[in-house]
Write a protein that holds these residues in place. Structure first.
Motif, PDB file in Angstrom:
ATOM      1  N   MET A 164      45.170  21.333   9.960  1.00 37.67           N
ATOM      2  CA  MET A 164      45.821  21.819  11.136  1.00 37.67           C
ATOM      3  C   MET A 164      45.532  20.497  12.338  1.00 37.67           C
ATOM      4  O   MET A 164      46.292  20.502  13.268  1.00 37.67           O
ATOM      5  N   ALA A 165      44.320  19.658  12.398  1.00 39.70           N
ATOM      6  CA  ALA A 165      44.087  18.839  13.333  1.00 39.70           C
ATOM      7  C   ALA A 165      45.061  17.717  13.452  1.00 39.70           C
ATOM      8  O   ALA A 165      44.955  17.178  14.538  1.00 39.70           O
ATOM      9  N   VAL A 166      45.886  17.733  12.565  1.00 37.32           N
ATOM     10  CA  VAL A 166      47.139  16.575  12.759  1.00 37.32           C
ATOM     11  C   VAL A 166      47.790  16.746  13.995  1.00 37.32           C
ATOM     12  O   VAL A 166      48.469  15.854  14.519  1.00 37.32           O
ATOM     13  N   VAL A 167      47.980  17.911  14.676  1.00 36.22           N
ATOM     14  CA  VAL A 167      48.656  18.241  15.918  1.00 36.22           C
ATOM     15  C   VAL A 167      48.071  17.303  17.049  1.00 36.22           C
ATOM     16  O   VAL A 167      48.697  17.143  17.915  1.00 36.22           O
ATOM     17  N   LEU A 168      46.897  17.089  16.882  1.00 32.49           N
ATOM     18  CA  LEU A 168      46.101  16.085  17.849  1.00 32.49           C
ATOM     19  C   LEU A 168      46.647  14.778  17.945  1.00 32.49           C
ATOM     20  O   LEU A 168      46.120  14.124  19.048  1.00 32.49           O
ATOM     21  N   SER A 169      47.217  14.506  17.033  1.00 28.13           N
ATOM     22  CA  SER A 169      48.054  12.974  17.097  1.00 28.13           C
ATOM     23  C   SER A 169      49.444  13.293  17.226  1.00 28.13           C
ATOM     24  O   SER A 169      50.281  13.645  16.107  1.00 28.13           O
ATOM     25  N   LYS A 170      49.992  12.666  18.197  1.00 31.38           N
ATOM     26  CA  LYS A 170      51.219  13.045  18.565  1.00 31.38           C
ATOM     27  C   LYS A 170      52.319  12.322  17.568  1.00 31.38           C
ATOM     28  O   LYS A 170      53.081  12.907  16.990  1.00 31.38           O
ATOM     29  N   SER A 171      51.849  11.272  17.126  1.00 30.00           N
ATOM     30  CA  SER A 171      52.884  10.333  16.015  1.00 30.00           C
ATOM     31  C   SER A 171      52.760  11.224  14.796  1.00 30.00           C
ATOM     32  O   SER A 171      53.714  11.185  14.101  1.00 30.00           O
ATOM     33  N   TYR A 172      51.539  11.411  14.362  1.00 28.67           N
ATOM     34  CA  TYR A 172      51.401  11.915  12.973  1.00 28.67           C
ATOM     35  C   TYR A 172      52.063  13.457  12.856  1.00 28.67           C
ATOM     36  O   TYR A 172      52.599  13.839  12.029  1.00 28.67           O
ATOM     37  N   PHE A 173      51.784  14.328  14.148  1.00 29.53           N
ATOM     38  CA  PHE A 173      52.581  15.442  14.123  1.00 29.53           C
ATOM     39  C   PHE A 173      54.065  15.477  14.010  1.00 29.53           C
ATOM     40  O   PHE A 173      54.706  16.141  13.435  1.00 29.53           O
ATOM     41  N   TYR A 174      54.362  14.407  14.864  1.00 28.46           N
ATOM     42  CA  TYR A 174      55.869  14.255  14.723  1.00 28.46           C
ATOM     43  C   TYR A 174      56.416  13.789  13.215  1.00 28.46           C
ATOM     44  O   TYR A 174      57.650  14.404  13.059  1.00 28.46           O
ATOM     45  N   ARG A 190      62.650  15.191  18.482  1.00 30.53           N
ATOM     46  CA  ARG A 190      62.204  13.918  19.035  1.00 30.53           C
ATOM     47  C   ARG A 190      60.845  13.885  19.368  1.00 30.53           C
ATOM     48  O   ARG A 190      60.242  14.935  19.442  1.00 30.53           O
ATOM     49  N   GLU A 191      60.547  12.483  19.584  1.00 28.37           N
ATOM     50  CA  GLU A 191      59.010  12.309  19.772  1.00 28.37           C
ATOM     51  C   GLU A 191      58.780  12.926  21.203  1.00 28.37           C
ATOM     52  O   GLU A 191      57.565  13.199  21.396  1.00 28.37           O
ATOM     53  N   SER A 192      59.779  12.990  21.991  1.00 30.81           N
ATOM     54  CA  SER A 192      59.390  13.675  23.538  1.00 30.81           C
ATOM     55  C   SER A 192      59.331  15.180  23.333  1.00 30.81           C
ATOM     56  O   SER A 192      58.900  15.852  24.403  1.00 30.81           O
ATOM     57  N   ASP A 193      59.415  15.759  22.259  1.00 24.31           N
ATOM     58  CA  ASP A 193      59.131  17.128  22.145  1.00 24.31           C
ATOM     59  C   ASP A 193      57.858  17.427  21.598  1.00 24.31           C
ATOM     60  O   ASP A 193      57.369  18.725  21.697  1.00 24.31           O
ATOM     61  N   PHE A 194      56.704  16.694  21.925  1.00 27.22           N
ATOM     62  CA  PHE A 194      55.374  16.724  21.759  1.00 27.22           C
ATOM     63  C   PHE A 194      54.901  16.518  22.947  1.00 27.22           C
ATOM     64  O   PHE A 194      55.060  15.661  23.701  1.00 27.22           O
ATOM     65  N   LEU A 195      53.448  17.038  22.644  1.00 27.46           N
ATOM     66  CA  LEU A 195      52.569  16.676  23.961  1.00 27.46           C
ATOM     67  C   LEU A 195      51.613  15.361  23.791  1.00 27.46           C
ATOM     68  O   LEU A 195      51.545  15.081  22.831  1.00 27.46           O
ATOM     69  N   ASN A 196      51.727  14.672  24.921  1.00 28.16           N
ATOM     70  CA  ASN A 196      50.777  13.280  24.808  1.00 28.16           C
ATOM     71  C   ASN A 196      49.556  13.620  24.859  1.00 28.16           C
ATOM     72  O   ASN A 196      49.009  14.794  25.021  1.00 28.16           O
ATOM     73  N   GLY A 197      48.552  12.600  24.553  1.00 26.71           N
ATOM     74  CA  GLY A 197      47.201  12.638  24.256  1.00 26.71           C
ATOM     75  C   GLY A 197      46.366  13.233  25.777  1.00 26.71           C
ATOM     76  O   GLY A 197      45.629  14.181  25.613  1.00 26.71           O
ATOM     77  N   HIS A 198      47.024  12.785  26.718  1.00 32.55           N
ATOM     78  CA  HIS A 198      46.465  13.522  28.003  1.00 32.55           C
ATOM     79  C   HIS A 198      46.687  14.763  28.112  1.00 32.55           C
ATOM     80  O   HIS A 198      45.557  15.534  28.613  1.00 32.55           O
ATOM     81  N   LEU A 199      47.791  15.284  27.666  1.00 29.70           N
ATOM     82  CA  LEU A 199      48.118  16.822  28.319  1.00 29.70           C
ATOM     83  C   LEU A 199      47.499  17.512  26.925  1.00 29.70           C
ATOM     84  O   LEU A 199      46.742  18.417  27.182  1.00 29.70           O
ATOM     85  N   LEU A 200      47.502  17.048  25.675  1.00 25.10           N
ATOM     86  CA  LEU A 200      46.609  17.685  24.841  1.00 25.10           C
ATOM     87  C   LEU A 200      45.147  18.030  25.087  1.00 25.10           C
ATOM     88  O   LEU A 200      44.420  18.996  24.924  1.00 25.10           O
ATOM     89  N   SER A 201      44.551  17.071  25.811  1.00 29.17           N
ATOM     90  CA  SER A 201      43.031  17.141  26.134  1.00 29.17           C
ATOM     91  C   SER A 201      42.986  17.978  27.166  1.00 29.17           C
ATOM     92  O   SER A 201      42.016  18.809  27.115  1.00 29.17           O
ATOM     93  N   ARG A 202      43.893  18.077  28.097  1.00 35.17           N
ATOM     94  CA  ARG A 202      43.797  18.817  28.992  1.00 35.17           C
ATOM     95  C   ARG A 202      43.697  20.477  28.652  1.00 35.17           C
ATOM     96  O   ARG A 202      43.157  21.419  28.951  1.00 35.17           O
ATOM     97  N   PHE A 203      44.956  20.670  27.789  1.00 36.14           N
ATOM     98  CA  PHE A 203      45.134  22.089  27.125  1.00 36.14           C
ATOM     99  C   PHE A 203      43.857  22.348  26.346  1.00 36.14           C
ATOM    100  O   PHE A 203      43.187  23.476  26.119  1.00 36.14           O
ATOM    101  N   PHE A 204      43.299  21.260  25.660  1.00 32.59           N
ATOM    102  CA  PHE A 204      42.107  21.616  24.760  1.00 32.59           C
ATOM    103  C   PHE A 204      40.943  22.119  25.303  1.00 32.59           C
ATOM    104  O   PHE A 204      40.332  23.096  25.172  1.00 32.59           O
TER     105      PHE A 204
END
Length: 310
Positions: A164-174, A190-204
């Motif tokens: 499940m941790a694949v979601v933490l990488s935008k490119s792999y999740f995509y 589209r790649e823009s349909d996913f959260l970038n690393g900065h936003l993922l960190s904030r939500f995490f």
């Protein structure tokens, strides 16, 4: 045909409400029977514990709404996000996890959000919640691993977090999701349909808050049942956080005492006799079930006093 379809959609919310009510009643009554003869008097500590359990659901709903807003580019009212999340939370009383997802999907598509966006937000929500919970509770496993013994199989569901941790990488999740969608002959993301690393960190980090609220709530409930010293606080809080996540991930496990309660007993046996640990686990389950009444009240208030979702 059209008339029958409209009738179906009108009756469906009523059927869902009745089903949730039935499973809620059955869960509460079964646990109450197991606690026959045990003092269940509510004090300030246990009451606040139940309130914190409810607050954790509210915070999670707010986080999900913010995530959906960023992913879609459209505003999401906090009250709507919390209301829909509360309804999805209550749907857990219907066996299986699909009800929570379909509830959010139905509301999202009705309000102009794409199925892909709602689905992605649902995946992010559950994975980030699980990883945040394990991140906070792993120290408890490392410290108290000797108490697990032959019950190590109870923690195997936590291994589900690894893929499940694949979601933490935008490119792999995509890539993973698009591979699945191509196999299903669906339009790719589209790649823009996913959260970038900065936003993922904030939500995490944000998902630490509801997990901590659950942990603190558990400590308050435990100390209303048995004597608790300050040195136990971190271990007890981490125990409930870990148990909740393992229980969430073990969706294939049949009923009974429950994986969450078994994990609680396994860890609490470090502090208390097994008999007391079992009582604590059962009473906590009752308070967690009662706290869902608070979630239902939040939903009804935000739904303008109506039980059936708008």
């Amino acid at each position: 045909m059209m008339h029958a379809k409209k009738t179906f959609y009108r009756l469906l919310p009523i059927v869902i409400v009745l089903s949730v009510s039935w499973f809620f009643y059955r869960t509460l009554s079964q646990n109450w029977e197991k606690l026959d003869g045990i003092d269940l008097s509510v004090d300030t500590s246990s009451f606040m514990g139940a309130v914190l359990f409810t607050a954790a659901v509210v915070v999670s709903g707010h986080l999900w709404g913010k995530m959906l807003e960023i992913l879609s580019g459209n505003p999401v009212k906090a009250s709507d996000a919390i209301r829909i999340h509360a309804a999805s939370w209550l749907l857990k009383y219907i066996p299986g996890q699909v009800g929570s997802y379909l509830n959010k999907l139905a509301w999202g598509t009705k309000n102009g959000f794409s199925k892909k966006t709602v689905s992605t937000s649902f995946i992010y929500e559950n994975v980030l919640m699980a990883i945040a919970g394990l991140t906070l509770s792993v120290p408890a496993f490392l410290i108290f691993r000797q108490s697990v013994g032959s019950n190590i199989f109870l923690f195997l569901p936590a291994l589900m977090v690894v893929p499940m941790a694949v979601v933490l990488s935008k490119s792999y999740f995509y890539r993973v999701l698009n591979t699945i969608f191509r196999l299903l002959n669906k339009k790719p993301f589209r790649e823009s349909d996913f959260l970038n690393g900065h936003l993922l960190s904030r939500f995490f980090i944000g998902y630490f808050i509801p997990r901590l609220l659950n942990g603190i709530g558990f400590v308050l409930i435990v100390q209303s049942i048995v004597p608790v010293s300050p040195s136990m606080y971190i271990g007890l809080g981490a125990t409930y956080i870990l148990a909740s996540i393992v229980g969430l991930l073990a969706f294939f496990v049949p009923g009974g005492l429950g994986v969450r309660e078994a994990v609680i007993v396994a860890f609490l046996s470090v502090y208390f006799p097994v008999e007391q640990a079992i009582i604590v686990a059962l009473i906590t389950r009752v308070y967690a079930t009662i706290s869902d009444i608070g979630v239902a009240v939040v939903y009804i208030v935000l739904n303008k006093g109506k039980i059936v979702q708008q």
